[in-house]
Design a protein around this motif. Structure first.
Motif, PDB file in Angstrom:
ATOM      1  N   ASP A 127     -15.050  15.587   6.530  1.00 25.83           N
ATOM      2  CA  ASP A 127     -13.993  16.513   6.943  1.00 25.83           C
ATOM      3  C   ASP A 127     -13.138  15.915   8.060  1.00 25.83           C
ATOM      4  O   ASP A 127     -11.908  16.069   8.077  1.00 25.83           O
ATOM      5  CB  ASP A 127     -14.598  17.836   7.401  1.00 25.83           C
ATOM      6  CG  ASP A 127     -15.196  18.639   6.252  1.00 25.83           C
ATOM      7  OD1 ASP A 127     -14.854  18.349   5.091  1.00 25.83           O
ATOM      8  OD2 ASP A 127     -16.016  19.540   6.520  1.00 25.83           O
ATOM      9  N   LYS A 128     -13.769  15.206   9.007  1.00 27.21           N
ATOM     10  CA  LYS A 128     -13.021  14.551  10.089  1.00 27.21           C
ATOM     11  C   LYS A 128     -12.110  13.463   9.538  1.00 27.21           C
ATOM     12  O   LYS A 128     -10.965  13.294   9.966  1.00 27.21           O
ATOM     13  CB  LYS A 128     -13.989  13.950  11.105  1.00 27.21           C
ATOM     14  CG  LYS A 128     -14.742  14.954  11.946  1.00 27.21           C
ATOM     15  CD  LYS A 128     -15.700  14.249  12.898  1.00 27.21           C
ATOM     16  CE  LYS A 128     -16.546  15.231  13.681  1.00 27.21           C
ATOM     17  NZ  LYS A 128     -17.528  14.526  14.564  1.00 27.21           N
ATOM     18  N   THR A 129     -12.626  12.716   8.567  1.00 27.51           N
ATOM     19  CA  THR A 129     -11.827  11.647   7.972  1.00 27.51           C
ATOM     20  C   THR A 129     -10.654  12.220   7.203  1.00 27.51           C
ATOM     21  O   THR A 129      -9.530  11.702   7.281  1.00 27.51           O
ATOM     22  CB  THR A 129     -12.707  10.773   7.057  1.00 27.51           C
ATOM     23  OG1 THR A 129     -13.740  10.175   7.851  1.00 27.51           O
ATOM     24  CG2 THR A 129     -11.896   9.676   6.390  1.00 27.51           C
ATOM     25  N   VAL A 130     -10.882  13.294   6.463  1.00 25.65           N
ATOM     26  CA  VAL A 130      -9.799  13.958   5.746  1.00 25.65           C
ATOM     27  C   VAL A 130      -8.721  14.420   6.725  1.00 25.65           C
ATOM     28  O   VAL A 130      -7.512  14.233   6.486  1.00 25.65           O
ATOM     29  CB  VAL A 130     -10.347  15.150   4.936  1.00 25.65           C
ATOM     30  CG1 VAL A 130      -9.209  16.087   4.506  1.00 25.65           C
ATOM     31  CG2 VAL A 130     -11.100  14.650   3.714  1.00 25.65           C
ATOM     32  N   ILE A 185       0.830  -1.206   0.000  1.00 21.25           N
ATOM     33  CA  ILE A 185       0.000   0.000   0.000  1.00 21.25           C
ATOM     34  C   ILE A 185       0.867   1.260   0.000  1.00 21.25           C
ATOM     35  O   ILE A 185       0.432   2.328  -0.434  1.00 21.25           O
ATOM     36  CB  ILE A 185      -0.950  -0.023   1.215  1.00 21.25           C
ATOM     37  CG1 ILE A 185      -1.938  -1.175   1.068  1.00 21.25           C
ATOM     38  CG2 ILE A 185      -1.702   1.295   1.374  1.00 21.25           C
ATOM     39  CD1 ILE A 185      -2.715  -1.490   2.307  1.00 21.25           C
ATOM     40  N   THR A 186       2.097   1.122   0.431  1.00 21.83           N
ATOM     41  CA  THR A 186       2.993   2.266   0.557  1.00 21.83           C
ATOM     42  C   THR A 186       3.130   3.024  -0.766  1.00 21.83           C
ATOM     43  O   THR A 186       3.430   2.433  -1.814  1.00 21.83           O
ATOM     44  CB  THR A 186       4.389   1.806   1.020  1.00 21.83           C
ATOM     45  OG1 THR A 186       4.262   1.118   2.265  1.00 21.83           O
ATOM     46  CG2 THR A 186       5.322   2.999   1.182  1.00 21.83           C
ATOM     47  N   GLY A 187       2.843   4.317  -0.709  1.00 21.81           N
ATOM     48  CA  GLY A 187       2.989   5.179  -1.878  1.00 21.81           C
ATOM     49  C   GLY A 187       1.835   5.128  -2.852  1.00 21.81           C
ATOM     50  O   GLY A 187       1.866   5.819  -3.884  1.00 21.81           O
ATOM     51  N   LYS A 188       0.792   4.349  -2.553  1.00 22.45           N
ATOM     52  CA  LYS A 188      -0.316   4.185  -3.485  1.00 22.45           C
ATOM     53  C   LYS A 188      -1.398   5.255  -3.252  1.00 22.45           C
ATOM     54  O   LYS A 188      -1.483   5.881  -2.190  1.00 22.45           O
ATOM     55  CB  LYS A 188      -0.943   2.799  -3.333  1.00 22.45           C
ATOM     56  CG  LYS A 188       0.031   1.660  -3.594  1.00 22.45           C
ATOM     57  CD  LYS A 188       0.514   1.652  -5.024  1.00 22.45           C
ATOM     58  CE  LYS A 188       1.600   0.609  -5.258  1.00 22.45           C
ATOM     59  NZ  LYS A 188       1.171  -0.757  -4.946  1.00 22.45           N
ATOM     60  N   THR A 189      -2.231   5.439  -4.275  1.00 26.90           N
ATOM     61  CA  THR A 189      -3.354   6.369  -4.186  1.00 26.90           C
ATOM     62  C   THR A 189      -4.654   5.573  -4.109  1.00 26.90           C
ATOM     63  O   THR A 189      -4.800   4.524  -4.751  1.00 26.90           O
ATOM     64  CB  THR A 189      -3.389   7.301  -5.401  1.00 26.90           C
ATOM     65  OG1 THR A 189      -3.395   6.512  -6.605  1.00 26.90           O
ATOM     66  CG2 THR A 189      -2.170   8.213  -5.415  1.00 26.90           C
ATOM     67  N   VAL A 190      -5.598   6.084  -3.336  1.00 28.16           N
ATOM     68  CA  VAL A 190      -6.810   5.329  -3.006  1.00 28.16           C
ATOM     69  C   VAL A 190      -8.047   6.190  -3.200  1.00 28.16           C
ATOM     70  O   VAL A 190      -8.076   7.350  -2.790  1.00 28.16           O
ATOM     71  CB  VAL A 190      -6.765   4.848  -1.535  1.00 28.16           C
ATOM     72  CG1 VAL A 190      -7.998   4.006  -1.203  1.00 28.16           C
ATOM     73  CG2 VAL A 190      -5.493   4.065  -1.243  1.00 28.16           C
ATOM     74  N   LEU A 191      -9.079   5.597  -3.805  1.00 26.51           N
ATOM     75  CA  LEU A 191     -10.404   6.220  -3.869  1.00 26.51           C
ATOM     76  C   LEU A 191     -11.381   5.322  -3.128  1.00 26.51           C
ATOM     77  O   LEU A 191     -11.461   4.122  -3.418  1.00 26.51           O
ATOM     78  CB  LEU A 191     -10.857   6.399  -5.311  1.00 26.51           C
ATOM     79  CG  LEU A 191     -12.341   6.754  -5.521  1.00 26.51           C
ATOM     80  CD1 LEU A 191     -12.691   8.098  -4.881  1.00 26.51           C
ATOM     81  CD2 LEU A 191     -12.703   6.760  -7.001  1.00 26.51           C
ATOM     82  N   ASP A 228      -7.210   3.738   7.891  1.00 27.17           N
ATOM     83  CA  ASP A 228      -6.312   2.582   7.987  1.00 27.17           C
ATOM     84  C   ASP A 228      -5.313   2.553   6.829  1.00 27.17           C
ATOM     85  O   ASP A 228      -4.113   2.332   7.040  1.00 27.17           O
ATOM     86  CB  ASP A 228      -7.143   1.298   7.994  1.00 27.17           C
ATOM     87  CG  ASP A 228      -6.291   0.056   8.125  1.00 27.17           C
ATOM     88  OD1 ASP A 228      -6.007  -0.362   9.261  1.00 27.17           O
ATOM     89  OD2 ASP A 228      -5.889  -0.507   7.076  1.00 27.17           O
ATOM     90  N   LEU A 229      -5.782   2.761   5.613  1.00 30.92           N
ATOM     91  CA  LEU A 229      -4.878   2.701   4.471  1.00 30.92           C
ATOM     92  C   LEU A 229      -3.868   3.844   4.502  1.00 30.92           C
ATOM     93  O   LEU A 229      -2.717   3.673   4.082  1.00 30.92           O
ATOM     94  CB  LEU A 229      -5.671   2.711   3.161  1.00 30.92           C
ATOM     95  CG  LEU A 229      -6.577   1.482   2.940  1.00 30.92           C
ATOM     96  CD1 LEU A 229      -7.273   1.565   1.584  1.00 30.92           C
ATOM     97  CD2 LEU A 229      -5.802   0.176   3.060  1.00 30.92           C
ATOM     98  N   ALA A 230      -4.291   5.001   5.021  1.00 36.14           N
ATOM     99  CA  ALA A 230      -3.344   6.103   5.193  1.00 36.14           C
ATOM    100  C   ALA A 230      -2.273   5.724   6.211  1.00 36.14           C
ATOM    101  O   ALA A 230      -1.076   5.979   6.011  1.00 36.14           O
ATOM    102  CB  ALA A 230      -4.075   7.368   5.638  1.00 36.14           C
ATOM    103  N   GLU A 256      -4.760  13.157   6.850  1.00 33.28           N
ATOM    104  CA  GLU A 256      -3.640  14.100   6.793  1.00 33.28           C
ATOM    105  C   GLU A 256      -2.761  13.972   8.033  1.00 33.28           C
ATOM    106  O   GLU A 256      -1.526  14.081   7.939  1.00 33.28           O
ATOM    107  CB  GLU A 256      -4.175  15.522   6.636  1.00 33.28           C
ATOM    108  CG  GLU A 256      -4.813  15.757   5.263  1.00 33.28           C
ATOM    109  CD  GLU A 256      -5.466  17.123   5.133  1.00 33.28           C
ATOM    110  OE1 GLU A 256      -5.772  17.730   6.183  1.00 33.28           O
ATOM    111  OE2 GLU A 256      -5.666  17.577   3.983  1.00 33.28           O
ATOM    112  N   ALA A 257      -3.377  13.699   9.177  1.00 28.48           N
ATOM    113  CA  ALA A 257      -2.604  13.500  10.412  1.00 28.48           C
ATOM    114  C   ALA A 257      -1.718  12.265  10.319  1.00 28.48           C
ATOM    115  O   ALA A 257      -0.669  12.182  10.978  1.00 28.48           O
ATOM    116  CB  ALA A 257      -3.543  13.391  11.611  1.00 28.48           C
ATOM    117  N   ALA A 258      -2.145  11.305   9.494  1.00 29.95           N
ATOM    118  CA  ALA A 258      -1.355  10.080   9.300  1.00 29.95           C
ATOM    119  C   ALA A 258      -0.243  10.272   8.286  1.00 29.95           C
ATOM    120  O   ALA A 258       0.543   9.350   8.047  1.00 29.95           O
ATOM    121  CB  ALA A 258      -2.272   8.939   8.863  1.00 29.95           C
ATOM    122  N   GLY A 259      -0.180  11.463   7.682  1.00 32.19           N
ATOM    123  CA  GLY A 259       0.909  11.774   6.768  1.00 32.19           C
ATOM    124  C   GLY A 259       0.586  11.645   5.297  1.00 32.19           C
ATOM    125  O   GLY A 259       1.477  11.789   4.445  1.00 32.19           O
TER     126      GLY A 259
END
Length: 257
Positions: free
Chosen positions: A50-53, A6-12, A27-29, A57-60
Motif C-alpha cells: 500500500d505504501k509503494t502504491v 520508460i515514459t508512458g510504459k506499463t510495468v509489472l 523509480d520507474l514511476a 501515485e504521488a509520482a504521477g
C-alpha cells in the motif's frame, strides 16, 4: 524507430511491495512509467504494498496492487491477466521473487528443497512463460538471480542451485521472443543489505560479506545496496534493450564468472 524509453510504459513487478522491488517500482514511476502493477506475496506484505502504491501515485503514475502466491502456474497466469486488464498492457515485466537458504547439503530436507525450487525456479519459469504470452511487442523482461552463480562456495547449494536454471530460461526466452523485439535479461546482485540477508547469516559471515567486494569500502554498508541495483534494471528495461539473453552480475567486485 522503436521507443525504448520508460515514459508512458506499463510495468509489472513481481515482489514489488518492498526492498528492491519496491524501490524499483517507485523509480520507474519517477522515470515516466504510466502505470505500475505491484505484486506482493501475502497479507504480511500488504502494508508495504500500500505504501509503494501511494508513492507511485504521488509520482504521477497509476498503481495497482495484487496479492498472490506465485508458486503455482495458475496464480501466475491470473496475476498477468489482472495486471493487463488493469493497465491495458504490460510493456515491462520484472521478477524480483526469491528465497534464501544457507545450509549444508547434508542437512537440507526434501521439503526445504521443494520450497526453494518452487520459489526460485518454478516461479521464474512461469513468470517468463506468462510474460512471453502477455508482454507487448518490443517489451522488456528482467529476472533477479544471484551473484552466487559465479561463486565457488559451500552452503548455498539449494539457493544458487535453484536460481541457476533462470539463466537458461532467460537464454531460451530471449531466443523465442526476439522476433517480437522483446529483450530478456537476468541480473545477479551480490549480497544485499535487505532484511532477507541477515537471518541466513551468522555474525562472522556478515562481516566477511561486508568486506568481500572490491568496492566494499565505498559502499555505505559494505554490501550491495538496492540503490545501486535499480539503475541497472532501469537501463536493461529501457535503453539497454540491445542486451538480451544475458545474466549480468552486479556486485561491486564480489565475484565474477
Amino acid at each position: 524507430m522503436t521507443d525504448h524509453s520508460i515514459t508512458g510504459k506499463t510495468v509489472l513487478i513481481a515482489g514489488g511491495a518492498k526492498n528492491l522491488g519496491g524501490l524499483l517500482a517507485r523509480d520507474l514511476a519517477q522515470h515516466g512509467a504510466r502505470a505500475v502493477a505491484v505484486h506482493y506475496n501475502s497479507d504480511a506484505s500488504k502494508a508495504e504494498a500500500d505504501k509503494t502504491v501511494a508513492a507511485i501515485e504521488a509520482a504521477g503514475a497509476k498503481a495497482f496492487a495484487f496479492q498472490a502466491d506465485l508458486t503455482s502456474a495458475a496464480a501466475m497466469e491470473k496475476l498477468f491477466t489482472q495486471a493487463k486488464e488493469a493497465m491495458g498492457s504490460i510493456d515491462i515485466a520484472v521478477n524480483t521473487v526469491g528465497k534464501v537458504l544457507k545450509k549444508p547439503m547434508v542437512e537440507i530436507s526434501e521439503a526445504e528443497f521443494d520450497e526453494m525450487n518452487a520459489v526460485n525456479s518454478k516461479t521464474a519459469f512461469f513468470f517468463l512463460k506468462e510474460a512471453g504470452r502477455t508482454v507487448s511487442d518490443n517489451g522488456k523482461i528482467c529476472s533477479l538471480v544471484t551473484s552466487l552463480l559465479g561463486a565457488y562456495t559451500p552452503f548455498y547449494a539449494a539457493y544458487a542451485g535453484t536460481k541457476a536454471p533462470v539463466e537458461h530460461y532467460t537464454r531460451a526466452a530471449s531466443k523465442e521472443l526476439g522476433e517480437r523485439g522483446i529483450s530478456v535479461t537476468a541480473i545477479g546482485p551480490g549480497p544485499m543489505d535487505t532484511p532477507f540477508f541477515y537471518p541466513a547469516e551468522g555474525a562472522d559471515a556478515v562481516q566477511y560479506h561486508k568486506t568481500a567486494a572490491a568496492l566494499s569500502p565505498f559502499s555505505k554498508t559494505g554490501l550491495t545496496d538496492i540503490e545501486d541495483i535499480v539503475p541497472f534494471i532501469r537501463f536493461l528495461v529501457s535503453e539497454g534493450w540491445w542486451m538480451t539473453g544475458q545474466t549480468i552480475l552486479v556486485n561491486g567486485g564480489y565475484t565474477t564468472k
